[in-house]
Design a protein around this motif. Sequence first.
Motif, PDB file in Angstrom:
ATOM      1  N   ASN A  95       0.664  -1.240  -0.124  1.00  0.00           N
ATOM      2  CA  ASN A  95      -0.116  -0.078   0.072  1.00  0.00           C
ATOM      3  C   ASN A  95       0.705   0.999  -0.048  1.00  0.00           C
ATOM      4  O   ASN A  95       1.829   1.403   0.715  1.00  0.00           O
ATOM      5  N   ALA A  96       0.383   2.346  -0.687  1.00  0.00           N
ATOM      6  CA  ALA A  96       1.130   3.513  -0.613  1.00  0.00           C
ATOM      7  C   ALA A  96       0.301   4.750  -0.890  1.00  0.00           C
ATOM      8  O   ALA A  96       0.068   5.330  -2.118  1.00  0.00           O
ATOM      9  N   THR A  97      -0.657   4.692   0.179  1.00  0.00           N
ATOM     10  CA  THR A  97      -1.768   5.970   0.091  1.00  0.00           C
ATOM     11  C   THR A  97      -1.014   7.149   0.402  1.00  0.00           C
ATOM     12  O   THR A  97      -0.245   7.436   1.308  1.00  0.00           O
ATOM     13  N   PHE A  98      -1.511   7.992  -0.544  1.00  0.00           N
ATOM     14  CA  PHE A  98      -1.043   9.386  -0.081  1.00  0.00           C
ATOM     15  C   PHE A  98      -2.243  10.395  -0.657  1.00  0.00           C
ATOM     16  O   PHE A  98      -2.470  10.566  -1.955  1.00  0.00           O
ATOM     17  N   LYS A  99      -2.901  10.951   0.317  1.00  0.00           N
ATOM     18  CA  LYS A  99      -3.978  11.849  -0.238  1.00  0.00           C
ATOM     19  C   LYS A  99      -4.091  13.114   0.589  1.00  0.00           C
ATOM     20  O   LYS A  99      -3.835  13.014   1.957  1.00  0.00           O
ATOM     21  N   ILE A 100      -4.203  14.393  -0.018  1.00  0.00           N
ATOM     22  CA  ILE A 100      -4.383  15.670   0.439  1.00  0.00           C
ATOM     23  C   ILE A 100      -5.904  15.925   0.496  1.00  0.00           C
ATOM     24  O   ILE A 100      -6.349  15.989  -0.647  1.00  0.00           O
ATOM     25  N   THR A 101      -6.601  16.433   1.657  1.00  0.00           N
ATOM     26  CA  THR A 101      -7.811  16.862   1.640  1.00  0.00           C
ATOM     27  C   THR A 101      -7.866  18.486   2.317  1.00  0.00           C
ATOM     28  O   THR A 101      -6.987  18.687   3.261  1.00  0.00           O
ATOM     29  N   ASP A 102      -8.610  19.131   1.645  1.00  0.00           N
ATOM     30  CA  ASP A 102      -8.753  20.453   2.370  1.00  0.00           C
ATOM     31  C   ASP A 102     -10.160  21.022   2.371  1.00  0.00           C
ATOM     32  O   ASP A 102     -10.732  20.881   1.310  1.00  0.00           O
ATOM     33  N   THR A 103     -10.796  21.367   3.602  1.00  0.00           N
ATOM     34  CA  THR A 103     -12.206  21.619   3.913  1.00  0.00           C
ATOM     35  C   THR A 103     -12.194  22.886   4.675  1.00  0.00           C
ATOM     36  O   THR A 103     -12.050  23.113   5.575  1.00  0.00           O
ATOM     37  N   PRO A 104     -12.998  23.764   3.839  1.00  0.00           N
ATOM     38  CA  PRO A 104     -13.102  25.092   4.446  1.00  0.00           C
ATOM     39  C   PRO A 104     -14.437  24.999   5.210  1.00  0.00           C
ATOM     40  O   PRO A 104     -15.338  24.307   5.244  1.00  0.00           O
ATOM     41  N   SER A 105     -14.321  25.852   6.592  1.00  0.00           N
ATOM     42  CA  SER A 105     -15.447  26.193   6.972  1.00  0.00           C
ATOM     43  C   SER A 105     -16.723  27.046   6.428  1.00  0.00           C
ATOM     44  O   SER A 105     -16.205  27.723   5.466  1.00  0.00           O
ATOM     45  N   ALA A 106     -17.937  27.207   7.229  1.00  0.00           N
ATOM     46  CA  ALA A 106     -18.728  28.039   6.605  1.00  0.00           C
ATOM     47  C   ALA A 106     -18.171  29.536   6.564  1.00  0.00           C
ATOM     48  O   ALA A 106     -17.555  30.137   7.515  1.00  0.00           O
ATOM     49  N   GLY A 107     -18.472  30.238   5.314  1.00  0.00           N
ATOM     50  CA  GLY A 107     -17.736  31.567   5.244  1.00  0.00           C
ATOM     51  C   GLY A 107     -16.578  31.841   4.207  1.00  0.00           C
ATOM     52  O   GLY A 107     -16.001  32.755   3.847  1.00  0.00           O
TER      53      GLY A 107
END
Length: 295
Positions: A95-107
């Motif tokens: 396995n070689a998982t590499f994931k980047i996520t970015d979640t803004p808040s309201a506004g």
Amino acid sequence: ATLKLDSGYWVAVVTSTSGTSKVFQPMAIDASPKIVDGKYAAQTISDQSVKNAPVDVTKGIGGNLAESTDAYTVGQSVPFTVKTNVPNYPTNSTNATFKITDTPSAGLSIDASTIKVTVGTDTVWQNGAAVNAAAFNTATTTTAESGYTFDFAKDFVLAHPGQQVVITYNAKITSVALADAAKGTTGNTAKLTFNPNPYATNTAEPGDNTKVQTYGFVFHKTDKDGNALEGATFTLYDANGTNMVTDENGRAITSTSTTVNGVAYVYFDHLGKGTYTAKETTVPAGKQKAPDVTF
């Protein structure tokens, strides 16, 4: 790996095949000679445990990666930067998982067209599409106003051990932020997903977050006798009173005096650091226009 060392103190640095990316944390090794029966003798060196280089993420606002800013108002775009590095997996990793996520808040609303992703010196994502399609798992890589996910393909990850990843983009402060005036901040969080053990499916998720801080200003509205006066609308302008301040949709930012517990208030919220002028643009019937309010 076995090294033959001359006498002295050593620092061993394990790099990728290119010799430029540090794959493991540096190790200090004491190979200085010792005295045995009045003579120099070789030091007995035990096996050294090698520690993986940490996989983490730093996120900031602007080029200096600040954790927070107060320089932006509703309707303006805020620049963000995310930095991390590709995990160093052995070439035979299951396995070689590499994931980047970015979640803004309201506004905060991400402008997906501004997202740029570089790995090492190569740009792999720009202008809303992959520059290098082989870098990503297409079905699970998404970008939207509400956030993004970059899921890197296994073969690409294995071919770029330790290389720096930089993601830059702009996000606009929206009027949705006004719904949480008491909080006075909005922000977003970047998160990584990877396999600490590349031969197991377990994943870790380090994260980092940033905040956009804003200000509010309130003042009383009264008639000439000091009585609460409702129905007066004030419009927001710049410090000189010449340029109107607008929201993300180009609409004027206004506030109409409302009475609470016998006091009429005018309130502006989610403003960046600076000087503003509030002009009375709707005057209650039978009243005279009030002087401009600068704050």
